[in-house]
Design a protein around this motif. Structure first.
Motif, PDB file in Angstrom:
ATOM      1  N   UNK B  14       0.720  -1.315   0.052  1.00  0.00           N
ATOM      2  CA  UNK B  14       0.554  -0.036   0.163  1.00  0.00           C
ATOM      3  C   UNK B  14       1.021   1.014  -0.031  1.00  0.00           C
ATOM      4  N   UNK B  15       1.675   1.053   0.989  1.00  0.00           N
ATOM      5  CA  UNK B  15       3.260   2.430   0.784  1.00  0.00           C
ATOM      6  C   UNK B  15       3.753   2.832  -0.646  1.00  0.00           C
ATOM      7  N   UNK B  16       3.418   1.843  -1.833  1.00  0.00           N
ATOM      8  CA  UNK B  16       4.575   2.126  -2.919  1.00  0.00           C
ATOM      9  C   UNK B  16       3.218   2.997  -3.545  1.00  0.00           C
ATOM     10  N   UNK B  17       3.903   4.276  -4.114  1.00  0.00           N
ATOM     11  CA  UNK B  17       3.765   4.968  -4.650  1.00  0.00           C
ATOM     12  C   UNK B  17       3.172   6.269  -3.917  1.00  0.00           C
ATOM     13  N   UNK B  18       2.989   6.446  -2.633  1.00  0.00           N
ATOM     14  CA  UNK B  18       2.788   6.777  -2.008  1.00  0.00           C
ATOM     15  C   UNK B  18       3.888   8.668  -1.479  1.00  0.00           C
ATOM     16  N   UNK B  19       4.855   7.488  -1.273  1.00  0.00           N
ATOM     17  CA  UNK B  19       6.307   8.195  -1.107  1.00  0.00           C
ATOM     18  C   UNK B  19       7.453   8.600  -2.264  1.00  0.00           C
ATOM     19  N   UNK B  20       7.021   9.500  -3.025  1.00  0.00           N
ATOM     20  CA  UNK B  20       8.289   9.767  -3.859  1.00  0.00           C
ATOM     21  C   UNK B  20       9.853   9.218  -3.707  1.00  0.00           C
ATOM     22  N   UNK B  21       9.817  10.012  -2.151  1.00  0.00           N
ATOM     23  CA  UNK B  21      11.374   9.054  -1.905  1.00  0.00           C
ATOM     24  C   UNK B  21      11.708   8.191  -0.824  1.00  0.00           C
ATOM     25  N   UNK B  22      11.891   7.311  -0.968  1.00  0.00           N
ATOM     26  CA  UNK B  22      11.430   6.574  -0.687  1.00  0.00           C
ATOM     27  C   UNK B  22      12.433   6.105   0.286  1.00  0.00           C
ATOM     28  N   UNK B  23      12.644   5.578   1.544  1.00  0.00           N
ATOM     29  CA  UNK B  23      13.407   5.904   3.038  1.00  0.00           C
ATOM     30  C   UNK B  23      13.330   4.167   3.108  1.00  0.00           C
ATOM     31  N   UNK B  24      15.086   4.075   3.730  1.00  0.00           N
ATOM     32  CA  UNK B  24      15.127   2.817   3.966  1.00  0.00           C
ATOM     33  C   UNK B  24      14.440   2.780   5.127  1.00  0.00           C
ATOM     34  N   UNK B  25      13.940   1.104   5.617  1.00  0.00           N
ATOM     35  CA  UNK B  25      13.332   1.845   6.878  1.00  0.00           C
ATOM     36  C   UNK B  25      13.740  -0.344   7.627  1.00  0.00           C
ATOM     37  N   UNK B  26      13.740  -0.412   8.578  1.00  0.00           N
ATOM     38  CA  UNK B  26      13.936  -1.198   9.338  1.00  0.00           C
ATOM     39  C   UNK B  26      12.600  -1.724  10.797  1.00  0.00           C
ATOM     40  N   UNK B  27      11.736  -2.358  10.207  1.00  0.00           N
ATOM     41  CA  UNK B  27      10.500  -2.493  11.679  1.00  0.00           C
ATOM     42  C   UNK B  27      11.221  -4.157  12.245  1.00  0.00           C
ATOM     43  N   UNK B  78       7.710  -5.706  22.065  1.00  0.00           N
ATOM     44  CA  UNK B  78       8.090  -4.740  21.876  1.00  0.00           C
ATOM     45  C   UNK B  78       8.314  -4.607  20.040  1.00  0.00           C
ATOM     46  N   UNK B  79       8.502  -3.061  20.066  1.00  0.00           N
ATOM     47  CA  UNK B  79       8.021  -2.632  18.529  1.00  0.00           C
ATOM     48  C   UNK B  79       9.783  -1.335  17.924  1.00  0.00           C
ATOM     49  N   UNK B  80      10.662  -2.036  17.250  1.00  0.00           N
ATOM     50  CA  UNK B  80      11.669  -1.023  17.044  1.00  0.00           C
ATOM     51  C   UNK B  80      11.418  -0.677  15.632  1.00  0.00           C
ATOM     52  N   UNK B  81      11.414   0.776  15.181  1.00  0.00           N
ATOM     53  CA  UNK B  81      11.074   1.384  13.833  1.00  0.00           C
ATOM     54  C   UNK B  81      12.713   2.278  13.975  1.00  0.00           C
ATOM     55  N   UNK B  82      13.193   2.082  12.810  1.00  0.00           N
ATOM     56  CA  UNK B  82      14.358   2.592  12.610  1.00  0.00           C
ATOM     57  C   UNK B  82      14.605   3.012  11.537  1.00  0.00           C
ATOM     58  N   UNK B  83      14.973   4.086  10.938  1.00  0.00           N
ATOM     59  CA  UNK B  83      15.130   4.876   9.364  1.00  0.00           C
ATOM     60  C   UNK B  83      16.429   4.512   9.707  1.00  0.00           C
ATOM     61  N   UNK B  84      16.831   4.156   8.624  1.00  0.00           N
ATOM     62  CA  UNK B  84      18.420   4.037   7.727  1.00  0.00           C
ATOM     63  C   UNK B  84      18.766   5.656   6.971  1.00  0.00           C
ATOM     64  N   UNK B  85      19.948   5.517   7.550  1.00  0.00           N
ATOM     65  CA  UNK B  85      20.354   6.767   6.488  1.00  0.00           C
ATOM     66  C   UNK B  85      20.517   6.203   5.318  1.00  0.00           C
ATOM     67  N   UNK B  86      20.601   7.020   4.425  1.00  0.00           N
ATOM     68  CA  UNK B  86      21.128   6.343   2.946  1.00  0.00           C
ATOM     69  C   UNK B  86      22.418   5.916   3.351  1.00  0.00           C
ATOM     70  N   UNK B  87      22.624   5.324   1.676  1.00  0.00           N
ATOM     71  CA  UNK B  87      23.749   4.498   2.501  1.00  0.00           C
ATOM     72  C   UNK B  87      24.407   3.639   3.082  1.00  0.00           C
ATOM     73  N   UNK B  88      23.632   3.494   4.076  1.00  0.00           N
ATOM     74  CA  UNK B  88      23.969   3.349   5.476  1.00  0.00           C
ATOM     75  C   UNK B  88      24.356   1.621   5.223  1.00  0.00           C
ATOM     76  N   UNK B  89      24.896   0.972   4.739  1.00  0.00           N
ATOM     77  CA  UNK B  89      25.191  -0.559   5.024  1.00  0.00           C
ATOM     78  C   UNK B  89      27.172  -0.842   5.449  1.00  0.00           C
ATOM     79  N   UNK B  90      26.988  -1.561   6.171  1.00  0.00           N
ATOM     80  CA  UNK B  90      28.815  -1.117   6.547  1.00  0.00           C
ATOM     81  C   UNK B  90      29.378  -2.162   5.627  1.00  0.00           C
TER      82      UNK B  90
END
Lengths: 91, 91
Positions: B14-27, B78-90
């Motif tokens: 459902x989130x597809x198309x709703x945001x023009x800038x995709x953020x990388x998230x981990x939940x 327990x719920x963790x929501x994390x917004x990852x920075x761009x180019x976050x991969x180590x």
């Protein structure tokens, strides 16, 4: 992904009364919305590490863990379902 | 708690198309159905350990983590929501 907690809550509530013997369960979900595609996933590695962390607190039989991993273009989901033995807490 | 994966899947769709800038998230969600009550919970400790595991793979700012913890009589979540920075991969 707003509303997931509500969903979880209602699912837990709906189970009340449906089972006469309550089992102790642990369910872990990791969802990754990926902006950058084509990068190798670390979720399968996370799976083992998360299990190792959980084993510090409770006994977990390998048989008692069911794992679902799903990868699509823009997101991936790792689901772990664990049935805990009675009196599973580590002292 | 059957059907949670379906819920996750549809929410992601459902989130597809709703945001023009995709953020990388981990939940991350951890749900514990507790048969034995009154025992101290280890979920708050798990929170820190799971975050430590995730930091092995991606950079996570403390500011970028939002935590919800809910405890009721027969279950806790327990719920963790994390917004990852761009180019976050180590590397």
């Amino acid at each position: 992904m707003v509303g997931l907690l509500d969903y979880f809550r209602s699912a837990a509530g709906a189970q009340k009364g449906s089972a006469s013997v309550a089992k102790e369960r642990l369910q872990i979900l990791v969802a990754h919305d990926r902006a950058a595609r084509g990068r190798p996933s670390y979720l399968p590695k996370l799976e083992q590490e998360i299990l190792a962390v959980i084993r510090k607190y409770v006994e977990v039989d390998t048989d008692a863990v069911s794992v679902t991993y799903e990868q699509e273009e823009s997101h991936e989901i790792l689901e772990l379902n664990i049935v805990l033995p009675e009196s599973s807490a580590r002292s």
